[in-house]
Design a protein around this motif. Structure first.
Motif, PDB file in Angstrom:
ATOM      1  N   ALA A  32      67.059  47.823  83.877  1.00 10.92           N
ATOM      2  CA  ALA A  32      65.733  47.257  84.136  1.00 10.92           C
ATOM      3  C   ALA A  32      64.992  48.110  85.160  1.00 10.92           C
ATOM      4  N   GLY A  33      65.670  48.448  86.260  1.00 10.67           N
ATOM      5  CA  GLY A  33      65.052  49.285  87.280  1.00 10.67           C
ATOM      6  C   GLY A  33      64.643  50.644  86.734  1.00 10.67           C
ATOM      7  N   GLU A  34      65.480  51.224  85.887  1.00  9.75           N
ATOM      8  CA  GLU A  34      65.169  52.514  85.269  1.00  9.75           C
ATOM      9  C   GLU A  34      63.904  52.407  84.421  1.00  9.75           C
ATOM     10  N   PHE A  35      63.803  51.317  83.662  1.00 12.16           N
ATOM     11  CA  PHE A  35      62.620  51.097  82.823  1.00 12.16           C
ATOM     12  C   PHE A  35      61.365  50.949  83.684  1.00 12.16           C
ATOM     13  N   TYR A  36      61.473  50.136  84.730  1.00  7.40           N
ATOM     14  CA  TYR A  36      60.318  49.939  85.613  1.00  7.40           C
ATOM     15  C   TYR A  36      59.877  51.253  86.250  1.00  7.40           C
ATOM     16  N   ARG A  37      60.820  52.030  86.744  1.00  2.06           N
ATOM     17  CA  ARG A  37      60.455  53.297  87.392  1.00  2.06           C
ATOM     18  C   ARG A  37      59.775  54.237  86.403  1.00  2.06           C
ATOM     19  N   ALA A  38      60.309  54.327  85.212  1.00  4.84           N
ATOM     20  CA  ALA A  38      59.726  55.227  84.212  1.00  4.84           C
ATOM     21  C   ALA A  38      58.287  54.845  83.882  1.00  4.84           C
ATOM     22  N   THR A  39      58.050  53.554  83.665  1.00  2.95           N
ATOM     23  CA  THR A  39      56.710  53.118  83.246  1.00  2.95           C
ATOM     24  C   THR A  39      55.729  53.058  84.423  1.00  2.95           C
ATOM     25  N   PHE A  40      56.180  52.593  85.568  1.00  2.00           N
ATOM     26  CA  PHE A  40      55.296  52.523  86.737  1.00  2.00           C
ATOM     27  C   PHE A  40      54.882  53.922  87.185  1.00  2.00           C
ATOM     28  N   TYR A  41      55.846  54.832  87.339  1.00  2.68           N
ATOM     29  CA  TYR A  41      55.540  56.166  87.852  1.00  2.68           C
ATOM     30  C   TYR A  41      54.618  56.922  86.899  1.00  2.68           C
ATOM     31  N   ASP A  42      54.862  56.789  85.605  1.00  2.00           N
ATOM     32  CA  ASP A  42      54.011  57.434  84.611  1.00  2.00           C
ATOM     33  C   ASP A  42      52.584  56.918  84.712  1.00  2.00           C
ATOM     34  N   LEU A  43      52.430  55.603  84.851  1.00  2.00           N
ATOM     35  CA  LEU A  43      51.093  55.013  84.937  1.00  2.00           C
ATOM     36  C   LEU A  43      50.395  55.412  86.240  1.00  2.00           C
ATOM     37  N   PHE A  44      51.137  55.451  87.344  1.00  2.00           N
ATOM     38  CA  PHE A  44      50.543  55.874  88.614  1.00  2.00           C
ATOM     39  C   PHE A  44      49.971  57.289  88.494  1.00  2.00           C
ATOM     40  N   ARG A  45      50.762  58.188  87.924  1.00  2.00           N
ATOM     41  CA  ARG A  45      50.316  59.572  87.756  1.00  2.00           C
ATOM     42  C   ARG A  45      49.052  59.631  86.901  1.00  2.00           C
ATOM     43  N   TYR A  46      49.083  58.899  85.772  1.00  2.00           N
ATOM     44  CA  TYR A  46      47.952  58.942  84.850  1.00  2.00           C
ATOM     45  C   TYR A  46      46.673  58.423  85.521  1.00  2.00           C
ATOM     46  N   CYS A  47      46.778  57.320  86.234  1.00  2.00           N
ATOM     47  CA  CYS A  47      45.600  56.736  86.891  1.00  2.00           C
ATOM     48  C   CYS A  47      45.060  57.659  87.975  1.00  2.00           C
ATOM     49  N   SER A  48      45.940  58.303  88.722  1.00  2.00           N
ATOM     50  CA  SER A  48      45.465  59.208  89.769  1.00  2.00           C
ATOM     51  C   SER A  48      44.668  60.366  89.169  1.00  2.00           C
ATOM     52  N   ASN A  49      45.045  60.799  87.968  1.00  2.00           N
ATOM     53  CA  ASN A  49      44.343  61.894  87.290  1.00  2.00           C
ATOM     54  C   ASN A  49      43.040  61.463  86.620  1.00  2.00           C
ATOM     55  N   ARG A  50      42.798  60.162  86.534  1.00  2.00           N
ATOM     56  CA  ARG A  50      41.573  59.686  85.876  1.00  2.00           C
ATOM     57  C   ARG A  50      40.394  59.582  86.843  1.00  2.00           C
ATOM     58  N   ILE A  51      40.648  59.872  88.103  1.00  2.00           N
ATOM     59  CA  ILE A  51      39.571  59.882  89.087  1.00  2.00           C
ATOM     60  C   ILE A  51      39.208  61.338  89.366  1.00  2.00           C
ATOM     61  N   PRO A  52      37.959  61.732  89.234  1.00  2.00           N
ATOM     62  CA  PRO A  52      36.764  60.909  89.010  1.00  2.00           C
ATOM     63  C   PRO A  52      36.330  60.812  87.540  1.00  2.00           C
ATOM     64  N   GLU A  53      37.203  61.143  86.591  1.00  2.00           N
ATOM     65  CA  GLU A  53      36.781  61.171  85.190  1.00  2.00           C
ATOM     66  C   GLU A  53      36.201  59.840  84.723  1.00  2.00           C
ATOM     67  N   ILE A  54      36.959  58.752  84.904  1.00  2.00           N
ATOM     68  CA  ILE A  54      36.493  57.456  84.392  1.00  2.00           C
ATOM     69  C   ILE A  54      35.899  56.573  85.485  1.00  2.00           C
ATOM     70  N   SER A  55      36.192  56.886  86.734  1.00  2.00           N
ATOM     71  CA  SER A  55      35.651  56.121  87.856  1.00  2.00           C
ATOM     72  C   SER A  55      35.735  56.956  89.118  1.00  2.00           C
ATOM     73  N   ASP A  56      34.728  56.855  89.954  1.00  2.00           N
ATOM     74  CA  ASP A  56      34.767  57.552  91.241  1.00  2.00           C
ATOM     75  C   ASP A  56      35.589  56.765  92.262  1.00  2.00           C
ATOM     76  N   GLU A  57      35.718  55.457  92.029  1.00  2.00           N
ATOM     77  CA  GLU A  57      36.398  54.581  92.986  1.00  2.00           C
ATOM     78  C   GLU A  57      37.669  54.021  92.369  1.00  2.00           C
ATOM     79  N   LEU A  58      38.754  54.099  93.106  1.00  2.00           N
ATOM     80  CA  LEU A  58      40.040  53.637  92.566  1.00  2.00           C
ATOM     81  C   LEU A  58      40.086  52.123  92.366  1.00  2.00           C
TER      82      LEU A  58
END
Length: 801
Positions: A362-388
């Motif tokens: 379960a922890g492995e699954f959470y880390r894989a999905t959370f970390y991937d999403l964190f990286r993706y969201c950080s790269n979407r600024i300022p493309e989709i939004s200027d404010e996090l």
């Protein structure tokens, strides 16, 4: 901009259009709902001799769509009577009527050519200055308004509602290239104040914010699921309420929404994002592609990730897909050590920290999905939004998450998580490193009593716009505004000499700690404040009284303790009603049993529009005894019209309690008598506590005087007892109720009639409270009542015995 919206035209009556129309009707706006004229007659229309010129035929599509929506469950409308605010028509005959409206909302099929053709017709009749918006989920704004007049383009924008619009709080506002900024300001404010939405300003990028991030999380997560060899039930066990997301989790949600919907967005994003560094994550993994190709879209096709098997003997059996064979198998009951450990953590933030860092699958699954999403969201600024913060707002409001990506990152600790992300090959955007190098270690913080976000361009913290108009208890906590607390409740300083009481027990049930909290808060308010607000930010206002202690005392037949416990509860409710300062209660979602009774005894209820309120004690073999039965009897007596109507009205209140009726909205709660015409309804949940506080101050400023207990409540004695007995006996003979149901109903009838009085008599509130308590005590001695309580406590479901 000073605009008033009195009438709206909704163009397109499909699933979204008719539901958007209903939501505008919910708030009192007149709606014109239009759709196309049918191309052909149906066989039924031919049999009736109708022609294509008959209005029944020409308006068939729109009328059928609206009626289907009005019958939907959960309901799209607060009160069925509000449907009268919607008139219907068709594009050919009724489009000229749009010159009478203040706002035109286009909700037709997601095809640019069709939208452009419709807008060309709209321009012929739309009066200058009229708002014109599209509910598109992805077509660029600039493409839709090409070739339109300057006035059209200045008043045009995207208003993307999420389905169902009554329940999902997100409204994305997307400016077009020439949109007047004042129009955007108006839409942001109107969506918030009047439609009750989380209005999020978006850039005109593919899928805007919520679907860009939410669909990425789903499809990217599917790749992880496939790689780890996880099953349907395993994933749904991990991705629901345990991490603050929707109860339907991942696969059940996809079946409800429709796999085709999610896949279409993912496919469109893949085509539209050639420069997205994670573009390949939008490609469908096998566990999605096979179902999509088979057209196993979920509930709409009868099967998806789950399938309900109906046996000849009437039994239903739920099956889940096997990702190895793509055949259906028995639903699994997975167990994870991480989830077992998480049971010790009621606090969601603590639970998330434990789960993501747990050393198991379960922890492995959470880390894989959370970390991937964190990286993706950080790269979407300022493309989709200027404010996090806008990304968090959009995902939470659109997908029902408790915390957004950046909020979850904060919970786990940014610095420590970045190191772990790097080790996992999920390096975030450079601005995250720059933030950490500057000594900033959180995306959010509270400064000066305001919630602030990290602003990337200025490399400093800025207050989130608009939140100073809300009362956010988490922010008060961080700002050290706590005045008192125990294990189940906390008192906060809300400012302006008003204090607030929050419950934070499981399901906000009302046990000894909450009763102590209510009494303490009222005492503090009476001593040195203008008044008290009772409300919270939990999933529910209160699921009612804590049954555990009652069950223990009843099992031991310790009736003296039960009597004291009920007397204390009654005295607390009466203290709320007869305090020397105004007490305003702010219920939302479930306000059942004791939660309903507390609301009934407030000086004023400031309800959220989504209010599921009721006196449900008969479900556990009891009657309302925290003043609920007394209060409904008192309300009846104070509002009756003499004659036959008198008994009919009393019987309505009796049936509400005897049938454990629960409102499906605040408007219905008013119809059931739980809310009065003076009580208020708040559309936007985030504004509820602030509006409750404003009511406390208004009551104080108007010269609030401590009320006096009522001694002239008219009860009908034998007259109403005879009526109730006839109804109870008839229900029992018809096998609609059990013998124990009848016994409970007779105890309820006894209290609401004032006992076996020979003629109508005026009695006091205390007289009715004593009858309530006596009836309640007698029922706690019943074996079948104990069986009902046991079933709720230990099996989580009601028992009819």
């Amino acid at each position: 901009m000073n605009k008033t919206i009195k009438k709206v035209a909704v163009l397109g009556s499909g699933v979204m259009g008719s539901r958007i129309a209903c939501h505008f009707a919910n708030i009192g706006v007149q709606v014109l709902l239009l759709d196309i004229v049918p191309f052909e007659l149906t066989d039924e229309e031919k049999k009736k001799g109708l022609t294509k010129e008959d209005s029944l035929v020409r308006n068939r599509i729109v009328n059928q769509a609206l009626q289907s929506t009005l019958k939907s469950n959960p309901s799209a409308i607060y009160d069925k009577a509000f449907a009268s605010r919607i008139s219907t028509g068709n594009f050919d005959d009724d489009l000229p009527k749009i010159k009478e409206v203040d706002w035109i909302i286009e909700v037709v099929v997601e095809r640019l050519d069709i939208k452009q053709q419709l807008f060309e017709k709209v321009e012929k009749y739309r009066k200058p200055g009229t708002l014109i918006t599209s509910n598109t989920s992805g077509i660029p704004m600039h493409m839709m308004c090409e070739g339109r007049s300057e006035d059209f383009q200045e008043n045009f924008a995207g208003t993307h509602f999420f389905n169902p619009p009554r329940y999902l709080k997100l409204l994305e506002i997307i400016p077009a290239p020439k949109t007047n900024p004042e129009i955007i300001d108006f839409l942001m404010d109107y969506g918030d104040r009047f439609l009750g939405k989380e209005t999020v300003l978006c850039k005109d990028t593919p899928a805007f914010i919520a679907n860009r991030i939410g669909v990425y999380a789903i499809i990217s997560g599917m790749h992880t699921i496939e790689k780890m060899g996880m099953g349907v039930s395993e994933v749904d066990k991990l991705t629901g309420t345990v991490i603050g997301r929707a109860k339907s989790a991942t696969f059940r949600t996809m079946d409800v929404v429709g796999l085709d919907t999610t896949v279409n967005v993912a496919n469109n994003l893949y085509k539209a994002l050639p420069d997205d560094e994670s573009r390949d994550k939008f490609k469908l993994p096998k566990i999605v592609e096979v179902l999509y190709e088979n057209k196993w879209f979920g509930d709409k096709t009868g099967q998806g990730y789950f399938k309900m098997i109906r046996h000849k003997d009437g039994r239903k059996e739920l099956k889940e897909i096997d990702f190895e064979t793509f055949e259906y198998k028995d639903v699994e009951k997975p167990k994870f050590k991480a989830l077992e450990a998480a049971k010790e953590h009621e606090n969601l933030k603590n639970r998330i920290k434990l789960l993501v860092n747990f050393d198991d699958k379960a922890g492995e699954f959470y880390r894989a999905t959370f970390y991937d999403l964190f990286r993706y969201c950080s790269n979407r600024i300022p493309e989709i939004s200027d404010e996090l913060y806008r990304i968090d707002q959009a995902v939470c409001a659109g997908f029902g998450w408790e915390y957004g990506p950046f909020e979850n990152w904060d919970i786990l600790g940014i610095k420590d998580t970045v190191s772990k992300m790097e080790a996992a090959g999920e390096k975030p955007a450079s601005w995250v490193y720059e933030m950490l190098d500057a000594g900033h270690e959180s995306f959010y913080k509270v400064e000066g009593g305001k919630k602030c976000y990290y602003d990337i361009p200025s490399k400093s913290y800025k207050a989130i716009p608009g939140v100073d108009e809300f009362i956010i208890l988490d922010t008060l906590k961080a700002a050290d505004k706590k005045l008192w607390g125990n294990a189940g409740s906390t008192v906060y300083d809300l400012g302006d000499d008003v204090i607030g009481l929050e419950f934070h027990t499981k399901m906000n049930s009302m046990g000894q700690e909450v009763i102590e909290g209510i009494n303490t808060a009222i005492g503090m308010a009476e001593k040195s404040h203008k008044g008290l607000v009772i409300g919270n930010e939990g999933g529910n206002f209160s699921a009612g009284a804590n049954l555990s202690m009652l069950f223990m005392f009843a099992g031991d037949q310790d009736f003296d303790e039960i009597n004291l416990m009920i007397a204390q509860f009654q005295n607390t409710m009466m203290r709320a009603r007869y305090s020397s300062v105004p007490v305003v209660v702010a219920p939302h979602n479930m306000a059942l049993g004791g939660g309903c009774e507390l609301s009934l005894h407030a000086d004023h209820i400031q309800a959220h529009a989504e209010l599921y309120m009721g006196l449900v004690e008969v479900g556990v073999g009891l009657i309302p005894a925290g003043g609920g039965t007394k209060e409904m009897t008192r309300r009846f007596a104070n509002s009756v019209i003499s004659g036959d109507v008198e008994l009919n009205q009393l019987q309505e209140y009796f049936m509400n309690i005897a049938m454990a009726k629960v409102s499906t909205s605040a408007e219905e709660a008013r119809n059931l008598g739980y809310l009065t015409n003076q009580d208020g309804i708040t559309l936007n949940r985030k504004r509820q506590l602030a509006e409750a506080k404003a009511k406390v101050l208004a009551l104080h400023e108007s010269g609030y005087t401590q009320p006096v207990q009522q001694t002239n409540i008219k009860v009908l004695g034998k007259t109403s007892l005879a009526l109730f007995e006839a109804g109870i006996t008839g229900m029992q003979y018809g096998a609609y109720i059990s013998e124990h149901d009848a016994k409970i109903a007779r105890r309820l009838a006894w209290v609401m009639s004032g006992g076996d009085l020979s003629s109508p008599t005026e009695v006091s509130e205390q007289y009715l409270l004593d009858l309530e308590r006596e009836a309640f005590l007698s029922l706690t001695g019943e074996k079948k009542t104990l069986e009902r309580i046991h079933s709720i406590l230990f099996k989580g479901k009601p028992l009819r015995n």
